[in-house]
Design an enzyme around this catalytic site. Sequence first.
Site, short mmCIF file in Angstrom:
data_model
loop_
_atom_site.label_atom_id
_atom_site.label_comp_id
_atom_site.label_asym_id
_atom_site.label_seq_id
_atom_site.Cartn_x
_atom_site.Cartn_y
_atom_site.Cartn_z
N LEU A 31 1.17 -34.74 18.55
CA LEU A 31 2.21 -33.87 18.05
C LEU A 31 3.50 -34.13 18.83
CD1 LEU A 31 2.83 -31.46 16.14
CD2 LEU A 31 2.41 -29.97 18.10
N LYS B 167 2.39 -30.85 12.05
CA LYS B 167 1.83 -29.62 12.62
C LYS B 167 1.19 -28.79 11.52
CE LYS B 167 2.97 -26.08 16.09
NZ LYS B 167 2.07 -26.59 17.15
N TYR C 156 2.72 -25.04 10.30
CA TYR C 156 3.08 -23.85 11.07
C TYR C 156 3.96 -24.22 12.25
CZ TYR C 156 -0.19 -24.76 14.95
OH TYR C 156 -0.82 -25.30 16.05
N GLU D 17 -3.87 -35.94 23.75
CA GLU D 17 -3.17 -34.70 24.09
C GLU D 17 -4.18 -33.59 24.31
OE1 GLU D 17 -0.65 -33.65 20.78
OE2 GLU D 17 -2.19 -34.25 19.34
#
Length: 287
Positions: free
Chosen positions: A207, A151, A33, A183
């Site tokens: 990411l 992702k 996504y 993260e």
Amino acid sequence: MSRTVYLNGDYLPETEARVSIFDRGFLMADGVYEVTSVLDGKLIDFDGHAVRLERSLRELDMDSPVTRDELLAIHRELVARNGITDGMIYLQITRGAPDDRDFVFPDPETTPPTIVLFTQNKPGLADNPAARVGIKVIGIEDQRWGRRDIKTVQLLYPSLGKMMAKKAGADDAWMIEDGMVTEGTSNNAYIVKGGKIITRALSNDILHGITRAAVLRFAREAQMEVEERSFSIDEARAADEAFITSASTFVMPVVELDGQPVGNGQPGPVAARLREIYLDESRKAAI
């Protein structure tokens, strides 16, 4: 008022959009996504999101059902049909819906990907009051799979992390592996020490944030010092400032970590300046 959504080539009222119960995104989180911001009716960092989408699909050996130009046209059409001035566009592509559930990938010749896009209307997205006061973060163990650079729609643990933060009276969580911050649940993490911006280097562990890339580029152009390396949760607690970046929050100050103030407990000048630069430059480049 019902939104118009895009599903497999058609623009439909959201109440009429249907996806098979055998879709692998539903059964196996076999999908990727992207979320693109809309400011003043224009798309922010669209090319960056499109490039990352293509990479995510390649890493999972999936085909895209649309070209980049077609994808841009769909985004713009949804903005127009839904009257979005400020908001988000969510895009999801899954491996499609075979005739039955199976761990083995279906033949892409007979099972085309499923593509879905929808808008989220968020008036005043760039004027989020949280940016003026900062957010509170807790540290949690990072228990995700090893390919965080893709992702995917595997978002259960990030959701659990946000709920842990909520139960602790905080706004979000930073994930920690071997004592080092990877993260946030849906964002990249940064600290500032002695005027230097420190954030984890790119790898499979985090990411590859589109907003991250833009913010670091703008920081260097503004003659700010940037160091891409891992930092510990203890180092974060002793930082002068901290902040996160994402497509939905842009640059957001972090003022509290595990119940203790970061710096003086107020949004710092580096995060404030980066947010200002990012919003100004992104609006100029929006399409």
